[in-house]
Design a protein around this motif. Structure first.
Motif, PDB file in Angstrom:
ATOM      1  N   ILE B 108       0.817  -1.217   0.000  1.00 43.69           N
ATOM      2  CA  ILE B 108       0.000   0.000   0.000  1.00 43.69           C
ATOM      3  C   ILE B 108       0.853   1.269   0.000  1.00 43.69           C
ATOM      4  CG2 ILE B 108      -1.989  -1.085   1.098  1.00 43.69           C
ATOM      5  CD1 ILE B 108      -1.185   0.221   3.718  1.00 43.69           C
ATOM      6  N   GLN B 109       2.169   1.110  -0.220  1.00 42.65           N
ATOM      7  CA  GLN B 109       3.053   2.278  -0.217  1.00 42.65           C
ATOM      8  C   GLN B 109       2.693   3.221  -1.356  1.00 42.65           C
ATOM      9  OE1 GLN B 109       7.247   1.512  -1.003  1.00 42.65           O
ATOM     10  NE2 GLN B 109       7.721   2.535   0.918  1.00 42.65           N
ATOM     11  N   ASN B 110       2.541   4.492  -1.011  1.00 51.45           N
ATOM     12  CA  ASN B 110       2.288   5.517  -2.013  1.00 51.45           C
ATOM     13  C   ASN B 110       1.002   5.324  -2.805  1.00 51.45           C
ATOM     14  OD1 ASN B 110       3.582   7.939  -2.615  1.00 51.45           O
ATOM     15  ND2 ASN B 110       4.233   7.206  -4.607  1.00 51.45           N
ATOM     16  N   LYS B 111       0.031   4.646  -2.230  1.00 50.13           N
ATOM     17  CA  LYS B 111      -1.227   4.432  -2.935  1.00 50.13           C
ATOM     18  C   LYS B 111      -2.312   5.371  -2.412  1.00 50.13           C
ATOM     19  CE  LYS B 111      -0.080   0.749  -5.432  1.00 50.13           C
ATOM     20  NZ  LYS B 111       1.147   1.170  -6.067  1.00 50.13           N
TER      21      LYS B 111
END
Lengths: 443, 148
Positions: B108-111
């Motif tokens: 979910i990084q940078n989402k």
């Protein structure tokens, strides 16, 4: 898939691997995530890692109710700048202030609080320039030094608290302060006019020596480079760049990858030198100041002969440089420190309780070519008498050089005892070779 | 400590003096599907094997384990990660839990918010206007987010 059934501990483990940005996004997803993402322990970690804060304090110095509120306050206060650059500038000032608070608190007391965005915009309007991004952020964190600080003993006391420091030899004395923005505004126009630049020039005065000897630093707001005036500043507007040009980049580009201008690089280098002891505090006649004479190898040489220790180093003097004079383009000032070890002066196993300087032999080289090789009496007219375990006897002098690279080495002739009452034959004490070098960062 | 929940079961059994037949005992795990359980067992076995191979060399163990974890991630669908987390959590298998939590964090990084919602299968249960307020509060976090 049901995250609802998962306990708070698991959610916490997931979240503790996220960046502040992703944690914030998680908080906007649902109530459960919002609650987990709001745990202050996560935000205290971010405050510590990114802002070096162990307590929740906002940019104005006021405490906030939580670390989360603290982090928010900082992000909002600096939302107009790339965050990595903000963190970098904060770290730079943090290092400088930390060194000062430990070693030179009277100078730390002169540092002014950062200016606001409004003040920066107003200054830019009056000066008709756009400050490079890193410099703007530097001023947001600290607005230079209070120049009319409380003066300690004697009129020279207040003017030796410059953050950048300086040096002195004969009657030449400099000590450089960082100017507050309002002083930048009031000093730039008259100085620019005096040196004959156009009124639309993009140079601003950002630092100068607060002594009788003149030394001015100019920031070029278009290129982001810092320059220091030479001896021909008033007549020709001649200046030397202070920071390697190749390192300056993206100074006006918010979307750039790594913005760095000369002010930031210059201050970071200065912090490095203070931290690793290359430059130190010096005390003379009860007043302390930052001395730019190197204290560590390879720029400072050390030699011990018969118990006499001689340390020597040089500093480039840009305000005397004369780029139009082929024979004496660069001037260097050097500082020689001598002392006698506790055991006294030991010659062939026989100890003497003192020794005194009589002659010096100096060899000055430009590149590898010997420029001068001479013997002369005394040092700056003095014949220092060294006693065991006492403070170093220190003196400064200077030499011009036609090249940007050279060296000095030599020896002193001492007599054991005193010149008026020698206890033995004269002996030579080595002054180990030390470099004269135009540095890549000029202070 | 792996599979603590299962170990607990054995300890309890021993206390009740049932010694033989341990190898044929069936242990009920009502909250774990067979697929994630299989992955967890493989993970556990692999970890023990790597540890045994690099007896004293902790660094080597870590390195090999990281390589295995990277390989494993390629085969696992992001959506399966939440199942694996729930399974590891129920079985009290700390290393696997930590690993899968890290994997979810990477996923979910940078989402965007919507992506994260879909990923976890969550609905927005905020009051009217609350989400707007939150988005304003965290305005600084919305720059440079990946396209969904």
């Amino acid at each position: 898939m049901d995250l609802e059934t998962v306990g708070g501990l698991v959610l916490h483990t997931i979240l503790s691997n996220l960046t502040p940005k992703d944690t914030a996004i998680a908080a906007c997803v649902s109530n459960k995530l919002k609650s987990s993402a709001s745990e202050d322990i996560l935000w205290s970690k971010f405050c510590s890692q990114e802002l070096d804060l162990n307590e929740p304090i906002d940019p104005l110095g006021n405490p906030t109710p939580s670390f989360k509120a603290c982090y928010q306050a900082w992000r909002e206060a600096f939302s107009m700048y790339p965050w990595p650059l903000v963190m970098r500038v904060k770290k730079c000032w943090g290092r400088l202030k930390n060194w000062l608070s430990i070693n030179f608190p009277e100078a730390e007391a002169t540092l002014r609080k950062g200016v606001s965005e409004v003040e920066i915009q107003e200054s830019e309007r009056i000066l008709k320039v756009k400050l490079p991004l890193p410099t703007r952020i530097l001023y947001r964190f600290c607005d230079g030094q209070e120049i009319n600080a409380k003066k300690s003993s004697g009129s020279a006391g207040g003017s030796l608290l410059g953050l950048i420091g300086g040096y002195s030899y004969y009657s030449h004395l400099v000590n450089v302060f960082l100017l507050p923005l309002n002083e930048v505004v009031s000093n730039t126009k008259p100085i620019i006019r005096q040196i004959g630049f156009s009124s639309r020039s993009k140079y601003i005065v950002v630092a100068f020596s607060h002594t009788e000897t003149e030394k001015f630093f100019f920031l070029n707001c278009t290129t982001g480079q810092l320059h220091v005036g030479t001896v021909n500043l008033a007549t020709e507007g001649e200046m030397i760049p202070c920071v390697p040009n190749a390192l300056i980049s993206s100074v006006h580009d918010s979307n750039g990858d790594q913005q760095q201008d000369a002010m930031l690089l210059w201050l970071e280098e200065h912090a490095r030198r203070l931290e690793n002891g290359m430059i130190k505090l010096r005390e003379e006649r009860g007043t302390r100041s930052i001395s730019l004479f190197p204290e560590e190898p390879p720029f400072c040489s050390t030699a011990i002969t018969n118990g006499v220790k001689v340390r020597a180093s040089a500093v480039f003097v840009p305000e005397i440089a004369d780029l139009q004079n082929e024979n004496a383009k660069y001037t260097f000032s050097y500082s020689i420190r001598m002392s006698l070890q506790r055991e006294g002066c030991v010659i062939n196993g026989i100890p003497f309780s003192s020794c005194q300087l009589n002659w010096r032999h100096w060899i000055i080289r430009a590149n590898d070519h010997v420029e001068s090789d001479f013997n002369a009496e005394a040092v700056i007219g003095k014949y220092p008498l060294l006693l065991p375990g006492e403070r170093e006897f220190v003196y400064e002098s200077c030499t011009p050089l036609p090249t940007s690279l050279g060296s000095i080495e030599g020896s002193f002739t001492f007599v054991p005892g005193r010149l008026a009452d020698p206890k033995g034959a004269p002996f030579e004490v080595e002054v180990a070779r030390f470099p004269l070098q135009l540095p890549d960062y000029i202070f | 400590m792996k599979f603590c929940a299962v170990k607990q079961y054995f300890d309890d059994e021993n206390n009740n003096n049932i010694t033989s037949g341990a190898s044929t005992t069936m242990i009920p795990l009502p909250n774990v599907e067979s697929h994630p359980l299989a992955i967890l067992i493989t993970y556990c076995k692999k970890h023990l094997k790597i540890k045994a191979n690099n007896a004293d060399n902790k660094k080597e163990t870590e390195k090999e384990m990281e390589q295995y974890e990277q390989e494993l991630l390629k085969k696992v669908m992001p959506q399966e990660l939440t199942e694996l987390i729930l399974a590891a959590n129920y079985l009290n298998f700390k290393e696997a839990l930590d690993f899968f939590c890290r994997a979810v964090a990477s996923a979910i990084q940078n989402k965007s918010i919507e992506f994260v919602r879909k990923f976890f299968g969550l609905e927005s249960d905020f009051e009217l206007g609350e989400e707007e307020k939150l988005r304003e509060e965290f305005a600084w976090s919305f720059e440079g987010v990946d396209e969904d």
